[in-house]
Design a protein around this motif. Structure first.
Motif, short mmCIF file in Angstrom:
data_model
loop_
_atom_site.label_atom_id
_atom_site.label_comp_id
_atom_site.label_asym_id
_atom_site.label_seq_id
_atom_site.Cartn_x
_atom_site.Cartn_y
_atom_site.Cartn_z
N GLY A 1 -4.42 10.60 2.06
CA GLY A 1 -4.39 11.17 3.30
C GLY A 1 -5.30 12.49 2.91
O GLY A 1 -4.84 13.36 1.80
N GLY B 1 4.76 5.38 3.04
CA GLY B 1 4.19 6.60 3.20
C GLY B 1 5.29 7.76 3.04
O GLY B 1 5.39 8.31 1.84
N ILE C 1 3.01 -0.66 4.33
CA ILE C 1 2.47 0.53 3.81
C ILE C 1 3.69 1.41 3.65
O ILE C 1 4.54 1.47 4.74
N SER D 1 0.90 -1.15 -0.11
CA SER D 1 -0.10 -0.06 0.00
C SER D 1 0.99 1.14 -0.07
O SER D 1 1.99 1.26 0.60
N MET E 1 -7.24 8.58 4.53
CA MET E 1 -6.61 8.35 5.99
C MET E 1 -6.59 9.87 6.30
O MET E 1 -6.16 10.76 5.56
N TYR F 1 1.02 5.43 0.66
CA TYR F 1 0.06 6.61 1.22
C TYR F 1 0.70 7.91 0.63
O TYR F 1 2.00 7.93 0.29
N GLU G 1 -3.80 4.76 0.17
CA GLU G 1 -4.27 5.55 1.16
C GLU G 1 -3.92 6.94 0.87
O GLU G 1 -2.98 7.42 0.65
#
Length: 256
Positions: A48, A231, A229, A17, A96, A19, A46
């Motif tokens: 944000g 990010g 994840i 995943s 998110m 982000y 994801e």
């Protein structure tokens, strides 16, 4: 089943995943980044939504939130951007962010709008579990949205089992209790934590986040969970002028 539940049904390991912050680096870059990530091999995303006081985020994601807010990103703008998302992006999408903007928007309205644009789940780190269960779970269930709960090394077994009971897609396993953007801690203490969670044989898959930035981190996380994840490491890439062209190589560097 929503797309997220289908994903975990059909693929059980090495899920990646990514982000990124909506509205960063440009206000209208959100969908283009999502399209590039799917084409490059990300399993789910994801997105944000920025907030002025992102307490769980490290400097990189905090900075991206600041820029996104300056660019004019709001939940209203984000939902408008995502209204045609499903014409070009088919992988699961989560939103998110923090509870304050959701409450201001209206939780019921937020859930309806998220479902309407094709969102599959929501991660809200500062939404208390009891509050979700007592006040908001109906809105999530009615709109087929998965609420993703976070587990840290300090979370008790009783609470973890309660989270497992309330979850219907995956559990977000934090690699530490610190902010985003650090490095994955693989000390003996953290490995014991991963092993303890794995031994509980929870019904939901687990995805590890915080500190995953390269193939070594990713592979290590996948020894204990169904995936991980990335990010801050990806958000850093978005500073580059030709970031869209660099996304395929970034994903390949982690998954290959």
């Amino acid at each position: 089943m929503n797309r997220l539940q289908n994903l975990f049904k059909n693929k059980t390991n090495s899920l990646l995943s990514i982000y990124f912050t909506a509205g960063y680096p440009e206000l209208d870059s959100t969908v283009a980044i999502a399209e590039a990530l799917e084409k490059s091999g990300a399993d789910f995303l994801e997105i944000g939504f920025p907030y002025s006081d992102p307490v769980a985020d490290g400097p990189t994601i905090q900075h991206s939130s600041e820029i996104a807010l300056e660019n004019g990103m709001t939940l209203h703008v984000l939902f408008e951007q995502l209204k045609d998302l499903r014409k070009t992006v088919s992988i699961p999408i989560l939103l998110m962010g923090y509870v304050n903007p959701i409450v201001q928007y209206g939780v019921e309205n937020f859930c309806k709008k998220a479902a309407e644009v094709g969102v599959d789940g929501v991660i809200v780190p500062d939404l208390p579990m009891y509050e979700y269960e007592a006040l908001y779970s109906k809105y999530f269930i009615d709109n087929d949205l998965s609420n993703i709960f976070l587990v840290t090394p300090q979370t008790t077994e009783d609470r973890i089992r309660k989270i497992d009971e309330l979850s219907n897609s995956f559990i977000y396993l934090l690699s530490s209790s610190s902010i985003t953007g650090g490095s994955l801690d693989v000390s003996s203490g953290i490995e014991d934590y991963y092993k303890r969670i794995k031994a509980m044989q929870l019904k939901n898959p687990m995805i590890i986040g915080f500190g995953i930035s390269n193939k070594t981190n990713f592979d290590k996380a996948c020894e204990y969970a169904n995936g991980a994840i990335v990010g801050s490491a990806f958000v850093k890439l978005l500073k580059d002028e030709d970031y869209l062209n660099k996304i395929p190589a970034f994903i390949k560097s982690i998954k290959s």
